[in-house]
Structure formats: C-alpha cells, structure tokens
Design a protein around this motif. Structure first.
Motif, short mmCIF file in Angstrom:
data_model
loop_
_atom_site.label_atom_id
_atom_site.label_comp_id
_atom_site.label_asym_id
_atom_site.label_seq_id
_atom_site.Cartn_x
_atom_site.Cartn_y
_atom_site.Cartn_z
N ALA A 103 -24.59 9.99 -12.66
CA ALA A 103 -24.07 9.44 -13.92
C ALA A 103 -22.98 8.51 -13.84
O ALA A 103 -23.02 7.23 -14.22
CB ALA A 103 -23.72 10.44 -14.96
N LEU A 104 -21.92 9.08 -12.77
CA LEU A 104 -20.91 8.08 -12.74
C LEU A 104 -21.17 6.68 -11.84
O LEU A 104 -20.66 5.56 -12.27
CB LEU A 104 -19.69 8.92 -11.96
N THR A 186 -13.41 16.24 -16.08
CA THR A 186 -13.95 16.05 -14.60
C THR A 186 -15.58 16.36 -14.80
O THR A 186 -15.69 17.28 -15.64
CB THR A 186 -13.29 17.03 -13.46
N PHE A 187 -16.33 15.42 -14.11
CA PHE A 187 -17.60 15.77 -14.49
C PHE A 187 -18.15 17.12 -13.46
O PHE A 187 -17.75 17.15 -12.44
CB PHE A 187 -18.59 14.52 -13.75
N GLN A 188 -18.92 17.87 -13.91
CA GLN A 188 -19.45 19.29 -13.76
C GLN A 188 -21.02 19.34 -13.91
O GLN A 188 -21.32 20.17 -14.70
CB GLN A 188 -18.66 20.28 -14.21
N PRO A 189 -21.58 18.46 -13.30
CA PRO A 189 -23.45 18.61 -13.73
C PRO A 189 -23.80 19.63 -13.07
O PRO A 189 -24.66 20.58 -13.93
CB PRO A 189 -23.92 17.23 -12.80
N VAL A 222 -20.03 8.64 -19.88
CA VAL A 222 -19.29 8.03 -19.28
C VAL A 222 -18.13 7.19 -19.96
O VAL A 222 -16.92 6.98 -19.34
CB VAL A 222 -19.93 7.12 -17.96
N ALA A 223 -18.51 6.88 -20.99
CA ALA A 223 -17.85 5.89 -21.80
C ALA A 223 -16.52 6.85 -22.51
O ALA A 223 -15.21 6.59 -22.51
CB ALA A 223 -18.26 5.41 -23.12
N TRP A 224 -17.00 7.98 -23.01
CA TRP A 224 -16.10 9.12 -23.42
C TRP A 224 -15.18 9.57 -22.08
O TRP A 224 -13.85 9.51 -22.35
CB TRP A 224 -16.85 10.55 -23.78
N TYR A 225 -15.76 9.76 -21.01
CA TYR A 225 -14.81 9.77 -19.71
C TYR A 225 -13.80 8.79 -19.33
O TYR A 225 -12.56 9.03 -19.46
CB TYR A 225 -15.49 9.89 -18.55
N ASN A 226 -14.07 7.35 -19.37
CA ASN A 226 -13.19 6.44 -19.41
C ASN A 226 -12.13 6.34 -20.55
O ASN A 226 -11.18 5.82 -20.53
CB ASN A 226 -13.95 5.19 -18.90
#
Length: 406
Positions: A103-104, A186-189, A222-226
């Motif tokens: 996704a990133l 942090t992304f945790q798929p 990803v918008a939320w993450y950034n």
C-alpha cells in the motif's frame, strides 16, 4: 555483436551508474526493470505497480529494446526523474523502502507519477494531508473483540490531537482524545490481516495503548498515515524549535525493530512459561509484551539501557523450567531484574538477540534516562503484583495440604 545485445549491454551499463543502481521508487538494489515512458530504473515489485499505471515497462535483461528507447533511457534516468517528480516532497511525507508494504509503495508511485503531487506549485484544492485538519471514517477493532466497526476520526494540527468517536453522532462526545506528543503510527498488514492495516500507538496513564484500524482504500489509509506524520512533524518543530529536519524526521513515526511471539516466565523464575507477543521499539528503547498481538494494552514493558549501565542479553539454556514448549533461550539482564525468554526457532533467537544488541549499543540520551526511570517504576509494579500473586498461590497450596491432613 547484434543490435539487441548491444542495447542490452548499454542498459546494463546505465543501471550500474550510482544514480541508477537502486530502484527509483523504493531503493531496492540492482533494479532489473525500467519504465521507458518515465525513464526510470525500478525493481520487480515496483515494475508491477508501474505496469498497472500503463507506464510501459520492460525487463533490462529479458526484453527486446529498440534503439530509440535505449537513447531515451540514456538521456533520462533516476536522477533526472527525481528532479521533476520529487521536486517538492514535504519533509514529513513517508518515502517507502523495499521492505515496506505494498500500500505504501503503490501510493508513493501513484502520488509521484499519476497524481503529480510533488512537481511543485500550489495545488488547489490542497492535498488533504497538508491542511492541518483531517477527518473521516476508519474501521477500528474493538478493544475486547475482533470486530471492526466504522468510527469517525478527527486529526487536528491546531490542537495536536487525534480524536475518535464511537458513534457518528458527535454530540455524545469523543471516545478518546489522543495527544500527538507520544503518538506513533505504523503499517501492520500481516498483524491486522488486511493490506491496509494501520496500528496507532499512544500513551495513556503510564500505559501504552494500541488502536488497530484500516480503510478499504489504500489511497485513503496512506493519506491518513501522512496526515498523522504532518501533524507529528508540526508538533516536533514546536517542541524542538532548533531541531533540523535531519534530526526530527526520523522521530515522526517508526516501525518496530522486531516483533513476534516468545515464551516468558515470571520474575521468580519459578512460574510456568507463557507465550507472549513482544514488540521492540528501538527509538524509545522499550520492549513491550502483550498476551496477544492485537491487544489494546500491554502487560508489561522492559526498558533497554546500555551495557555500561548494567544491561545485557545473551543466549541461554535454562534448567528446571516448567511449561516451556520452545527450547531456544534468551537471558536479558537489567539492573532491576533478570528476564528469561524462549524462542521457537534458533533463527528467531538470533534475530531477537541481534535486535536487542542494536539497542544496547546505542548511547542513551537525556530522554532515554527519563524513560529508564519510568521503566523501573513499571518493573517494580509488575514485580510487586507478581510476587503478591505467587504468595497467594503458595498460601492456597499450603491450605490445601492442611485440609488434606485433617
């Protein structure tokens, strides 16, 4: 030499140049593919994303290259492409690495080449993650169950908070107002079992709390993450006004250095081993352990200092242990307590020791010393609670014997 072989040789020479020797998008070494529309050399994984954008990619080694395409690649290259497509990347925007989730990497590539977000100039309407206020619905895991339900989240740069509501009706008030100060994302798929899974961690009442969320749209998550990174960056600029981007950007968010299950015994080294999920936060020098990997709150935390301050880690083969199914031991010593942990595989034992030694080898900062004091406090609380429980168990066992003797 045939024309095809000559062109292949030229491309292989181009990809050895320092500016082309790593993937233009994720930094993976020795890229074997190229986009002959954009003029960049990319790795296999990123080439698939480029292909989905109709970006026209070819293998450097396996495909036939026409003369005009080779001439274009000679005149282009990764460095020239970055000067156009990465001209104005915000300091807080996360640039994915080869080990990051799909996704990133996909949204980074789409943001650069499809949405042209970083080519410079004022964007209107402005990009959502740059506005200082971001809100929307995310699927959030319940604290005590595995059910994910839609919850409204509001991120505010002005207040330096992340707020979420249990119901869409905001008049009933928020479920939680989280300070940006100690927040991490942090992304945790794999952990969340969704390709867009995000773990949000924050401090509450001297405990670490976890929120597990996802969105069906990779662009949205990803918008939320950034957006979270943008607000964290703004907070760090306020908290450390003299700090440079080189110093502050690594502190915005972080991945865990190592995670996984290990078996753990109690502080008396007499209690049966129990399986626990461990997360090593290298930046804060903390090893958290949970009953399960999706728990909302930790069972305990261990501060990892330096060897000169009485901390150490090494392999061990403990004797007279009870309840352990795994055989590869780790002995971790702190000034307050000796921890004995067991790994299922020797490979995992080596990986954990290597990760812990990386933290041990890093000098402590003033902030780390504050964290060490808090860690001692937490260990003492856990020791007190565990010893109390052990005394109760011993008292019950003594009473059982007494009753049997009557």
């Amino acid at each position: 030499m045939s024309n095809s072989e000559k062109n292949k040789k030229i491309l292989l020479e181009l990809v050895k140049l320092p500016e082309n020797s790593r993937c233009a998008d994720c930094g993976a070494p020795e890229p074997d593919w190229a986009s002959y529309k954009i003029g960049v050399f990319v790795c296999l994984n990123c080439s698939g994303i480029h292909r989905s954008l109709s970006s026209r990619v070819k293998s450097i080694r396996l495909d036939f290259w026409e003369d005009d395409l080779v001439e274009f690649m000679k005149s282009a290259g990764n460095c020239k492409a970055r000067s156009v497509y990465e001209k104005d990347v915000p300091p807080f925007y996360y640039r994915p690495k080869e080990t990051d989730c799909s996704a990133l990497r996909e949204q980074w590539i789409r943001a650069k080449y499809q949405r042209m977000e970083f080519t410079g100039g004022t964007k209107y309407p402005p990009l959502a993650y740059t506005t200082g206020m971001f809100e929307g619905m995310l699927l959030k895991k319940g604290r005590d169950n595995k059910t994910y339900q839609n919850r409204k989240f509001v991120l505010s740069e002005r207040e330096f908070t992340l707020t979420y509501y249990n119901k869409e009706d905001e008049s009933k008030g928020p479920k939680a107002v989280i300070s940006i100060k100690d927040l991490n994302a942090t992304f945790q798929p794999q952990k969340i079992d969704h390709p867009n899974g995000l773990q949000i961690t924050y401090q509450k009442d001297d405990h670490t709390r976890n929120l597990f969320v996802y969105h069906e749209s990779s662009e949205e998550i990803v918008a939320w993450y950034n957006a979270i990174r943008a607000v964290r960056y703004a907070y760090l600029k306020t908290a450390y006004p003299t700090g440079s981007d080189e110093e502050l950007v690594p502190k915005i968010t972080r991945n865990f250095l190592k995670e996984g299950y290990m078996e753990k015994t109690g502080p008396l080294q007499k209690e049966p081993f129990k399986r626990r999920w461990f997360s090593l936060d290298s930046q804060n020098r903390k090893l958290f352990y949970f009953k399960n990997q999706l728990d909302a709150e930790e069972l305990g935390v261990v501060f990892i200092g330096t060897e000169s301050n009485g901390y150490s880690v090494k392999t061990c083969a403990p004797k007279n242990t009870r309840g352990n199914k795994w055989k590869f031991g780790i002995k971790m010593e702190t000034p307050e307590r000796l921890f004995v942990l067991m790994c299922e595989q020797e490979r995992e034992q080596k990986e954990w020791i290597e990760a812990l030694k990386k933290v041990l080898a890093r000098p402590m900062s003033p902030q780390d010393i504050t964290g060490e004091k808090k860690g001692f406090k937490m260990i003492k609380m856990c020791l007190h609670r565990t010893v109390q429980c052990s005394l109760v168990v011993e008292w019950i066992s003594w009473m059982d014997v007494a009753v049997c003797c009557v």
